[in-house]
Design a protein around this motif. Structure first.
Motif, PDB file in Angstrom:
ATOM      1  N   SER A  74      -7.592   1.382  -2.647  1.00 23.81           N
ATOM      2  CA  SER A  74      -8.163   1.699  -0.302  1.00 23.81           C
ATOM      3  C   SER A  74      -7.028   2.090  -0.313  1.00 23.81           C
ATOM      4  O   SER A  74      -5.918   3.541  -0.956  1.00 23.81           O
ATOM      5  CB  SER A  74      -7.436   0.221  -0.516  1.00 23.81           C
ATOM      6  OG  SER A  74      -6.903   0.449   1.550  1.00 23.81           O
ATOM      7  N   PRO A  75      -7.267   3.052   1.193  1.00 21.83           N
ATOM      8  CA  PRO A  75      -6.205   3.985   1.698  1.00 21.83           C
ATOM      9  C   PRO A  75      -4.631   2.922   2.314  1.00 21.83           C
ATOM     10  O   PRO A  75      -3.623   3.689   1.825  1.00 21.83           O
ATOM     11  CB  PRO A  75      -6.894   4.354   2.939  1.00 21.83           C
ATOM     12  CG  PRO A  75      -7.908   4.188   3.079  1.00 21.83           C
ATOM     13  CD  PRO A  75      -8.210   2.717   2.042  1.00 21.83           C
ATOM     14  N   ASN A  76      -4.564   2.107   2.255  1.00 22.38           N
ATOM     15  CA  ASN A  76      -3.650   1.224   1.815  1.00 22.38           C
ATOM     16  C   ASN A  76      -3.483   0.187   1.203  1.00 22.38           C
ATOM     17  O   ASN A  76      -4.110  -1.030   1.528  1.00 22.38           O
ATOM     18  CB  ASN A  76      -3.212   0.848   3.322  1.00 22.38           C
ATOM     19  CG  ASN A  76      -2.496   1.962   4.250  1.00 22.38           C
ATOM     20  OD1 ASN A  76      -1.276   2.580   3.982  1.00 22.38           O
ATOM     21  ND2 ASN A  76      -3.107   2.603   4.732  1.00 22.38           N
ATOM     22  N   THR A  77      -3.046   0.363  -0.049  1.00 21.68           N
ATOM     23  CA  THR A  77      -3.258  -0.906  -0.501  1.00 21.68           C
ATOM     24  C   THR A  77      -2.521  -2.505   0.199  1.00 21.68           C
ATOM     25  O   THR A  77      -1.393  -2.060   0.163  1.00 21.68           O
ATOM     26  CB  THR A  77      -3.008  -0.790  -2.062  1.00 21.68           C
ATOM     27  OG1 THR A  77      -2.855   0.230  -3.112  1.00 21.68           O
ATOM     28  CG2 THR A  77      -2.600  -1.235  -3.143  1.00 21.68           C
ATOM     29  N   ASP A  78      -3.381  -2.823  -0.940  1.00 19.84           N
ATOM     30  CA  ASP A  78      -2.856  -4.607  -0.097  1.00 19.84           C
ATOM     31  C   ASP A  78      -1.363  -4.940  -0.820  1.00 19.84           C
ATOM     32  O   ASP A  78      -2.102  -5.766  -2.292  1.00 19.84           O
ATOM     33  CB  ASP A  78      -3.984  -5.731   0.608  1.00 19.84           C
ATOM     34  CG  ASP A  78      -3.620  -6.645   0.906  1.00 19.84           C
ATOM     35  OD1 ASP A  78      -1.973  -7.119   0.829  1.00 19.84           O
ATOM     36  OD2 ASP A  78      -4.580  -7.407   1.272  1.00 19.84           O
ATOM     37  N   PRO A 107       4.678   4.315  -2.511  1.00 21.40           N
ATOM     38  CA  PRO A 107       4.381   3.543  -0.992  1.00 21.40           C
ATOM     39  C   PRO A 107       2.734   3.148  -1.444  1.00 21.40           C
ATOM     40  O   PRO A 107       2.238   3.603  -2.346  1.00 21.40           O
ATOM     41  CB  PRO A 107       4.350   4.201  -0.019  1.00 21.40           C
ATOM     42  CG  PRO A 107       3.801   5.667  -1.127  1.00 21.40           C
ATOM     43  CD  PRO A 107       4.697   5.179  -2.027  1.00 21.40           C
ATOM     44  N   ASN A 109       0.535   3.855   0.629  1.00 17.69           N
ATOM     45  CA  ASN A 109      -0.305   4.598   1.542  1.00 17.69           C
ATOM     46  C   ASN A 109      -0.868   5.500   0.318  1.00 17.69           C
ATOM     47  O   ASN A 109       0.293   6.121  -0.473  1.00 17.69           O
ATOM     48  CB  ASN A 109       0.501   4.977   2.548  1.00 17.69           C
ATOM     49  CG  ASN A 109      -0.677   6.317   2.989  1.00 17.69           C
ATOM     50  OD1 ASN A 109      -0.601   7.530   2.785  1.00 17.69           O
ATOM     51  ND2 ASN A 109      -1.346   5.976   4.163  1.00 17.69           N
ATOM     52  N   LYS A 110      -1.814   5.499  -0.052  1.00 24.01           N
ATOM     53  CA  LYS A 110      -2.569   6.631  -0.759  1.00 24.01           C
ATOM     54  C   LYS A 110      -2.286   8.351  -0.810  1.00 24.01           C
ATOM     55  O   LYS A 110      -2.168   8.769  -1.791  1.00 24.01           O
ATOM     56  CB  LYS A 110      -4.384   6.298  -0.590  1.00 24.01           C
ATOM     57  CG  LYS A 110      -4.477   6.521  -2.027  1.00 24.01           C
ATOM     58  CD  LYS A 110      -5.956   6.858  -2.471  1.00 24.01           C
ATOM     59  CE  LYS A 110      -6.735   6.985  -3.859  1.00 24.01           C
ATOM     60  NZ  LYS A 110      -8.011   7.224  -4.692  1.00 24.01           N
ATOM     61  N   GLU A 111      -2.406   8.497   0.172  1.00 25.63           N
ATOM     62  CA  GLU A 111      -1.991   9.727   0.486  1.00 25.63           C
ATOM     63  C   GLU A 111      -0.895  10.648   0.135  1.00 25.63           C
ATOM     64  O   GLU A 111      -0.463  11.221   0.143  1.00 25.63           O
ATOM     65  CB  GLU A 111      -2.769  10.188   2.099  1.00 25.63           C
ATOM     66  CG  GLU A 111      -4.057  10.159   2.721  1.00 25.63           C
ATOM     67  CD  GLU A 111      -4.333  10.721   3.433  1.00 25.63           C
ATOM     68  OE1 GLU A 111      -3.802  10.969   4.812  1.00 25.63           O
ATOM     69  OE2 GLU A 111      -5.236  10.495   3.806  1.00 25.63           O
ATOM     70  N   ARG A 112      -0.119   9.096   0.811  1.00 27.16           N
ATOM     71  CA  ARG A 112       1.861   9.806   1.138  1.00 27.16           C
ATOM     72  C   ARG A 112       1.991   9.737  -0.786  1.00 27.16           C
ATOM     73  O   ARG A 112       3.026  10.140  -1.678  1.00 27.16           O
ATOM     74  CB  ARG A 112       2.903   8.840   1.186  1.00 27.16           C
ATOM     75  CG  ARG A 112       2.609   8.735   3.025  1.00 27.16           C
ATOM     76  CD  ARG A 112       3.107   8.107   3.156  1.00 27.16           C
ATOM     77  NE  ARG A 112       4.570   7.970   3.060  1.00 27.16           N
ATOM     78  CZ  ARG A 112       5.308   7.109   3.194  1.00 27.16           C
ATOM     79  NH1 ARG A 112       4.772   5.716   3.343  1.00 27.16           N
ATOM     80  NH2 ARG A 112       6.490   6.983   2.211  1.00 27.16           N
ATOM     81  N   ARG A 113       1.461   9.443  -1.759  1.00 22.36           N
ATOM     82  CA  ARG A 113       1.907   8.752  -3.314  1.00 22.36           C
ATOM     83  C   ARG A 113       2.662  10.562  -3.995  1.00 22.36           C
ATOM     84  O   ARG A 113       3.257  10.012  -4.489  1.00 22.36           O
ATOM     85  CB  ARG A 113       1.111   8.247  -3.667  1.00 22.36           C
ATOM     86  CG  ARG A 113       1.147   7.239  -3.415  1.00 22.36           C
ATOM     87  CD  ARG A 113      -0.341   5.865  -4.276  1.00 22.36           C
ATOM     88  NE  ARG A 113      -0.362   4.437  -3.506  1.00 22.36           N
ATOM     89  CZ  ARG A 113      -1.412   3.834  -3.987  1.00 22.36           C
ATOM     90  NH1 ARG A 113      -2.336   4.198  -4.930  1.00 22.36           N
ATOM     91  NH2 ARG A 113      -1.887   2.862  -3.074  1.00 22.36           N
TER      92      ARG A 113
END
Length: 391
Positions: A74-78, A107, A109-113
């Motif tokens: 997911s773009p933002n993991t719950d 984080p 947020n997947k994009e920031r990892r």
């Protein structure tokens, strides 16, 4: 009593043969015509039920793995949902990324990892460059005076870390542990290095190494990995261990007040949940500090095989205040697990020998799952009613 003594003698013999093979096991070695990899005793096996060579995944296990992959993609993991699914164990394949997320290292947020990983890994090796290689400079002399003593302790403790597992006896692995522990110690002058912290690196190191090793991890030659991979495992282990210790640092400051308080809380809890055990200890003058100090200091790592610790930490990282609070209830459940054996011991020495050498050699995920379920029951009964501790 006889069974415990026999187990101790067996484990002692295995340890001696592994650590001092040339002096103790030379007759056996001389009979071997070809060099072979050491046989790993059961207590030292790292692999869990999801490792290579295990039976094929059940439908339920595959469904759980798919759910983890869906959450992680997911773009933002719950994170709350991830914790909920992780409580009952994390599939081996996704454990490394899940641990990084649950520890707060990565984080949601997947994009920031990737950016965060690069920045934190660079930051760690910046510490190495700044401190480790210049620790004898005049500028840092005062900073390192206390840590110099700590470093000698680290040198002593590292070879004793999981001595039955060849992986941890490799010079390259011991150097990794030395750097991690030394950098942590100088960045935390309130505590510095304390014996026992060395154990807390191992689960993270093994889990992050497992991304690159599918089987026979106990004998895997870490030096065979690309240098960048080795460095990434080291940095990630440092940061995740640091996150863990941030929550329990009072365990390791002067006089270790956190541990003292937790042992006292365990004594009060056991007096309420099993008066027979509590009175048995009083009768034979067994103090909780004599066995539970290590349970708190090392988070039961000396009491459980490493494979069980890794499973236990799945839940600790999923549980709110898992290491700092839930561990108390796990220790209580662990003590009650040996109720029959405890009450059968009728002398101080026998009780202490049992409590300091509990026979968990055959334990695996199933036993840890039952232990955690009982700990959760105790927490549900007592955590929100601290007055229940007291008579």
């Amino acid at each position: 009593m006889c069974n415990v003594t026999f187990l101790l003698l067996c484990c002692h013999h295995i340890l001696i043969c592994h650590v001092w093979p040339s002096t103790v096991c030379s007759p056996l070695q001389k009979r071997q015509s070809l060099p072979v990899r050491p046989i790993i005793p059961l207590v030292a096996r790292i692999s869990d039920q999801n490792a290579s060579g295990a039976p094929p995944m059940t439908v339920r296990e595959k469904s759980r793995l798919d759910k983890f992959k869906q959450l992680l993609a997911s773009p933002n993991t719950d994170l709350e949902e991830l914790r909920k699914h992780s409580w009952s164990g994390i599939p081996r394949e996704v454990r490394p990324i899940t641990w990084r997320l649950l520890s707060g290292y990565l984080p949601a947020n997947k994009e920031r990892r990737e950016l965060v990983l690069k920045r934190k890994r660079d930051e760690y090796f910046g510490f190495i460059e700044q401190y480790y290689h210049s620790r004898t400079d005049e500028h840092y002399k005062d900073t390192y005076r206390q840590c110099s003593s700590g470093k000698r302790s680290i040198h002593i403790d590292i070879p004793r870390t999981n001595p039955l597992i060849p992986l941890f006896q490799q010079p390259v692995v011991q150097e990794v542990f030395e750097r991690i522990l030394f950098i942590w110690a100088i960045r935390h002058p309130a505590s510095g290095y304390v014996q026992g912290i060395n154990d807390l690196v191992t689960p993270f190191f093994v889990v992050f190494l497992s991304e690159f090793v599918t089987e026979d991890m106990e004998n895997f030659e870490v030096a065979a990995l690309p240098l960048d991979t080795q460095r990434n495992i080291e940095a990630d282990s440092f940061w995740c261990m640091s996150k863990l210790l941030d929550g329990i640092q009072d365990n390791y400051t002067f006089a270790q007040p956190g541990i003292q308080n937790k042992v006292k809380a365990l004594e009060e809890l056991v007096s309420r949940i099993d008066e027979d055990i509590h009175n048995h200890f009083k009768k034979y003058e067994v103090e909780y500090l004599q066995f539970a100090f290590r349970w708190m200091n090392n988070l039961l790592m000396r009491e459980l095989p490493l494979r069980c610790t890794i499973r236990l930490w799945d839940t600790y990282q999923a549980e709110a205040e898992g290491f700092s609070h839930f561990h108390l209830y796990v220790c209580a459940a662990f003590l009650i697990e040996w109720r029959k054996e405890i009450l059968s011991m009728v002398d101080f020495q026998g009780l202490l020998m049992l409590l300091q050498n509990v026979p968990t050699i055959h334990w695996g995920n199933e036993e840890v799952g039952l232990l955690l379920a009982e700990a959760y029951r105790l927490k549900y009964m007592f955590a929100d009613a601290p007055s229940h501790y007291k008579r």
